[in-house]
Design an enzyme around this catalytic site. Structure first.
Site, short mmCIF file in Angstrom:
data_model
loop_
_atom_site.label_atom_id
_atom_site.label_comp_id
_atom_site.label_asym_id
_atom_site.label_seq_id
_atom_site.Cartn_x
_atom_site.Cartn_y
_atom_site.Cartn_z
N ASN A 20 -12.55 -9.09 -0.31
CA ASN A 20 -11.39 -9.88 0.10
C ASN A 20 -11.61 -11.28 -0.45
O ASN A 20 -12.60 -11.93 -0.11
CB ASN A 20 -11.27 -9.90 1.62
CG ASN A 20 -10.17 -10.84 2.09
OD1 ASN A 20 -9.20 -11.07 1.39
ND2 ASN A 20 -10.35 -11.39 3.29
N MET B 62 -4.30 -11.87 0.88
CA MET B 62 -5.70 -11.56 1.16
C MET B 62 -5.80 -10.16 1.75
O MET B 62 -4.94 -9.71 2.50
CB MET B 62 -6.29 -12.57 2.15
CG MET B 62 -6.15 -14.02 1.70
SD MET B 62 -7.05 -14.40 0.21
CE MET B 62 -8.67 -14.74 0.89
N CYS B 63 -6.85 -9.45 1.40
CA CYS B 63 -7.03 -8.06 1.83
C CYS B 63 -7.67 -8.01 3.21
O CYS B 63 -8.13 -9.01 3.75
CB CYS B 63 -7.91 -7.33 0.83
SG CYS B 63 -7.36 -7.45 -0.89
N ARG B 64 -7.68 -6.81 3.78
CA ARG B 64 -8.38 -6.54 5.04
C ARG B 64 -9.29 -5.33 4.80
O ARG B 64 -8.93 -4.40 4.08
CB ARG B 64 -7.42 -6.23 6.17
CG ARG B 64 -6.38 -7.29 6.49
CD ARG B 64 -6.96 -8.47 7.27
NE ARG B 64 -7.57 -9.45 6.37
CZ ARG B 64 -8.19 -10.55 6.79
NH1 ARG B 64 -8.31 -10.79 8.09
NH2 ARG B 64 -8.71 -11.40 5.93
#
Length: 271
Positions: A112, A1-3
């Site tokens: 995200n 998962m991205c930030r």
């Protein structure tokens, strides 16, 4: 998962979100605390607004913590509205065109989350795009395609409604083709004037979203996770919510896409 982290308010240096705080975005790229994976090393990107309508943008495939250009740019660039993102890839290869934020005209977008079964949904999603938006696609991620689908559905005129329609369309498409749906969607997008963010999932597991003031002038940032340990300064945005930051301040409203099926008969779904 991205930030990711986004800001709207008085002009500040990008480093105040990207590199300076105790839990800055660069820190989160290798030590995220509220994500399934703590490392986000599949590239990074910035989109910022200045004197021109369209945003400036800088993206690369290096991990955010190892690119000296990122820290240098963040230290020198001031902006009243910007988006910053570090990527952990789910769909799409690690290349510059797949790094967020994505831009089209004066709009910028970062995400995200993920769309499950994207390989089966990609082609009919593309079919919905007219030439302007189809030719504006440069990568192969679910995120960029969902952004362009929202643009196709009228995001310029009604940002949150168009985004809800795009998610509702993908939901109906997935149910039709796959028999199930799983969409995780926490995103930020902007036209250079207002900042929008959404926290939504088709199940109970929407990626996190927080908002907090910056300074005393009505400036706000919206982030995947807090930038420091001052827990009282951060408001967790509940699932099925949208955030709008504009000249009136910050407000939170409901966001609940309806399953969209009316457009499905227009697609060649038999195969």
């Amino acid at each position: 998962m991205c930030r990711w982290a986004a800001y709207r308010g008085d002009a500040i240096y990008l480093e105040e979100l990207v590199s300076s705080p105790a839990h800055s975005l660069i820190e989160q790229s290798h030590c995220a605390t509220r994500a399934k994976t703590s490392t986000n090393a599949d590239g990074f990107g910035l989109a910022w607004y200045g004197d021109r309508p369209e945003p400036g943008r800088f993206r690369d495939v290096l991990p955010a913590w190892s690119d000296c250009n990122l820290k240098s740019l963040a230290r020198q660039i001031r902006s009243p509205l910007f988006l910053a993102h570090v990527r952990a890839a789910t769909h799409g290869s690690t290349r510059r065109d797949n790094c967020h934020p994505f831009v089209h005209d004066n709009w910028s977008f970062m995400h995200n989350g993920q769309i499950d079964h994207f390989d089966q949904l990609r082609r009919p999603m593309e079919t919905m795009l007219d030439d302007e938006y189809f030719n504006g696609r440069h990568g192969n991620t679910d995120s960029e395609l969902l952004f362009l689908l929202a643009m196709q559905f009228g995001m310029k005129e009604r940002p949150l409604a168009a985004m809800a329609e795009a998610i509702g369309f993908v939901t109906g498409l997935s149910l039709h083709l796959v028999g199930s749906v799983k969409i995780r969607f926490t995103a930020a997008f902007s036209d250079g004037k207002s900042l929008y963010a959404v926290r939504y999932a088709s199940d109970r597991f929407a990626p996190t979203l927080f908002a907090g003031p910056m300074g005393e002038s009505g400036s706000h940032c919206v982030v995947s996770e807090p930038l420091n340990d001052d827990t009282d300064a951060w408001m967790e945005i509940p699932p099925d919510s949208a955030v709008v930051v504009d000249d009136t301040g910050l407000r939170v409203e409901a966001f609940k896409p309806a399953v969209e099926t009316q457009r499905l008969p227009n697609l060649a779904l038999a195969n």
